[in-house]
Design a protein around this motif. Structure first.
Motif, PDB file in Angstrom:
ATOM      1  N   SER A 148       0.839  -1.193   0.000  1.00 18.17           N
ATOM      2  CA  SER A 148       0.000   0.000   0.000  1.00 18.17           C
ATOM      3  C   SER A 148       0.875   1.244   0.000  1.00 18.17           C
ATOM      4  N   GLY A 149       0.270   2.412  -0.206  1.00 22.63           N
ATOM      5  CA  GLY A 149       1.052   3.633  -0.138  1.00 22.63           C
ATOM      6  C   GLY A 149       0.388   4.798  -0.837  1.00 22.63           C
ATOM      7  N   ARG A 197      -2.630   3.529  -3.402  1.00 24.97           N
ATOM      8  CA  ARG A 197      -2.955   2.134  -3.680  1.00 24.97           C
ATOM      9  C   ARG A 197      -3.080   1.421  -2.339  1.00 24.97           C
ATOM     10  N   PHE A 198      -3.881   0.362  -2.315  1.00 31.99           N
ATOM     11  CA  PHE A 198      -4.118  -0.352  -1.061  1.00 31.99           C
ATOM     12  C   PHE A 198      -4.519  -1.783  -1.374  1.00 31.99           C
ATOM     13  N   LEU A 199      -4.349  -2.651  -0.407  1.00 34.57           N
ATOM     14  CA  LEU A 199      -4.696  -4.057  -0.562  1.00 34.57           C
ATOM     15  C   LEU A 199      -6.169  -4.239  -0.209  1.00 34.57           C
ATOM     16  N   ASN A 200      -6.962  -4.676  -1.178  1.00 33.88           N
ATOM     17  CA  ASN A 200      -8.391  -4.911  -0.971  1.00 33.88           C
ATOM     18  C   ASN A 200      -8.552  -6.200  -0.163  1.00 33.88           C
ATOM     19  N   GLU A 201      -9.023  -6.093   1.061  1.00 32.73           N
ATOM     20  CA  GLU A 201      -9.114  -7.263   1.934  1.00 32.73           C
ATOM     21  C   GLU A 201     -10.178  -8.255   1.491  1.00 32.73           C
ATOM     22  N   THR A 219     -10.761  -9.097  -1.746  1.00 31.75           N
ATOM     23  CA  THR A 219     -10.311  -9.840  -2.925  1.00 31.75           C
ATOM     24  C   THR A 219      -8.846 -10.239  -2.870  1.00 31.75           C
ATOM     25  N   GLY A 220      -8.067  -9.606  -2.000  1.00 30.44           N
ATOM     26  CA  GLY A 220      -6.633  -9.863  -1.966  1.00 30.44           C
ATOM     27  C   GLY A 220      -5.891  -9.196  -3.110  1.00 30.44           C
ATOM     28  N   ILE A 221      -6.554  -8.286  -3.826  1.00 27.09           N
ATOM     29  CA  ILE A 221      -5.978  -7.609  -4.986  1.00 27.09           C
ATOM     30  C   ILE A 221      -5.535  -6.205  -4.602  1.00 27.09           C
ATOM     31  N   LEU A 222      -4.406  -5.765  -5.153  1.00 31.00           N
ATOM     32  CA  LEU A 222      -3.918  -4.413  -4.945  1.00 31.00           C
ATOM     33  C   LEU A 222      -4.753  -3.464  -5.802  1.00 31.00           C
ATOM     34  N   ASN A 223      -5.417  -2.512  -5.175  1.00 27.98           N
ATOM     35  CA  ASN A 223      -6.297  -1.579  -5.879  1.00 27.98           C
ATOM     36  C   ASN A 223      -5.688  -0.184  -5.932  1.00 27.98           C
ATOM     37  N   TYR A 224      -6.021   0.559  -6.993  1.00 27.66           N
ATOM     38  CA  TYR A 224      -5.569   1.941  -7.162  1.00 27.66           C
ATOM     39  C   TYR A 224      -6.761   2.868  -6.988  1.00 27.66           C
ATOM     40  N   GLY A 225      -6.537   3.990  -6.288  1.00 24.62           N
ATOM     41  CA  GLY A 225      -7.650   4.874  -6.019  1.00 24.62           C
ATOM     42  C   GLY A 225      -7.216   6.320  -5.844  1.00 24.62           C
ATOM     43  N   TRP A 226      -8.185   7.157  -5.489  1.00 18.50           N
ATOM     44  CA  TRP A 226      -7.953   8.585  -5.305  1.00 18.50           C
ATOM     45  C   TRP A 226      -8.851   9.113  -4.188  1.00 18.50           C
TER      46      TRP A 226
END
Length: 213
Positions: free
Chosen positions: A84-85, A134-138, A140-147
């Motif tokens: 994440s970050g 970006r963060f880890l979607n708990e 789905t276990g997928i790294l997601n990008y957001g704003w």
């Protein structure tokens, strides 16, 4: 009887070809606080958000994705541990600077993401600006990008509030401010061979009816 089974088998197979469901499409999830902006407390805690569950609190909780706060010198953004970050520039670490994004700017795997504390000096202005993360979607276990869309004030960024946020839930890139779901592609057109097979099956069924009448 044998002819009837063949005809029905052909018809079932070709019908399945015509009505296969398309693959699941990526989706953008967004939440707006336009009517009631979420105030960021001017202190070391600020406010914590979990984008997936919608949970938010002025007290830290397990699984938060985004945390704007005041680190003592002005507005600062905190992201969870790697991967994440916060989308940033400069040397990774406590001196990294969060990027100020404009509507439509790309947020993707190509960016530099700073974990933990990320300075928000460039947000010490009066206006509305986007920050990427970006963060880890708990779920789905997928790294997601957001704003997140911030409202800030010249000086140290405060008073500050969060006006909206959004993310792409299948791990694809997103643009700042994007809220619409990805449009699915048109349904596939059957190949000529499939069309011919349908015609053969329909003809067989017609012949079957004539034999039975």
């Amino acid at each position: 009887m044998k002819f009837s089974k063949i005809a029905r088998s052909l018809l079932a197979g070709t019908t399945a070809l015509l009505f296969l469901a398309p693959a699941a499409q990526a989706a953008v999830v967004s939440v707006s606080f336009a009517n009631s902006p979420v105030v960021v407390p001017n202190n070391i805690d600020g406010v914590y958000f979990n984008f997936v569950t919608g949970q938010r609190s002025t007290t830290e909780f397990v699984g938060f994705d985004f945390n704007p706060y005041n680190n003592g010198s002005g507005i600062t953004f905190y992201g969870n541990a790697s991967p994440s970050g916060i989308l940033a520039t400069g040397t990774p670490g406590t001196l990294a600077e969060a990027r100020v994004l404009q509507f439509g700017d790309l947020i993707s795997a190509a960016g530099q993401y700073n974990q933990y504390q990320t300075r928000g000096d460039n947000f010490d202005v009066t206006g509305q600006e986007y920050v990427g993360l970006r963060f880890l979607n708990e779920s789905t276990g997928i790294l997601n990008y957001g704003w997140a869309l911030m409202s800030t004030t010249a000086g140290n960024g405060f008073p500050a509030s969060v006006l909206a946020y959004g993310y792409e839930n299948n791990g694809l890139s997103i643009t700042a401010g994007q809220t619409a779901a990805v449009v699915p592609p048109p349904a596939a057109v059957p190949e000529p061979a499939s069309i011919a097979l349908v015609g053969l099956a329909l003809g067989a069924m017609g012949l079957l009816r004539r034999r039975q009448s």
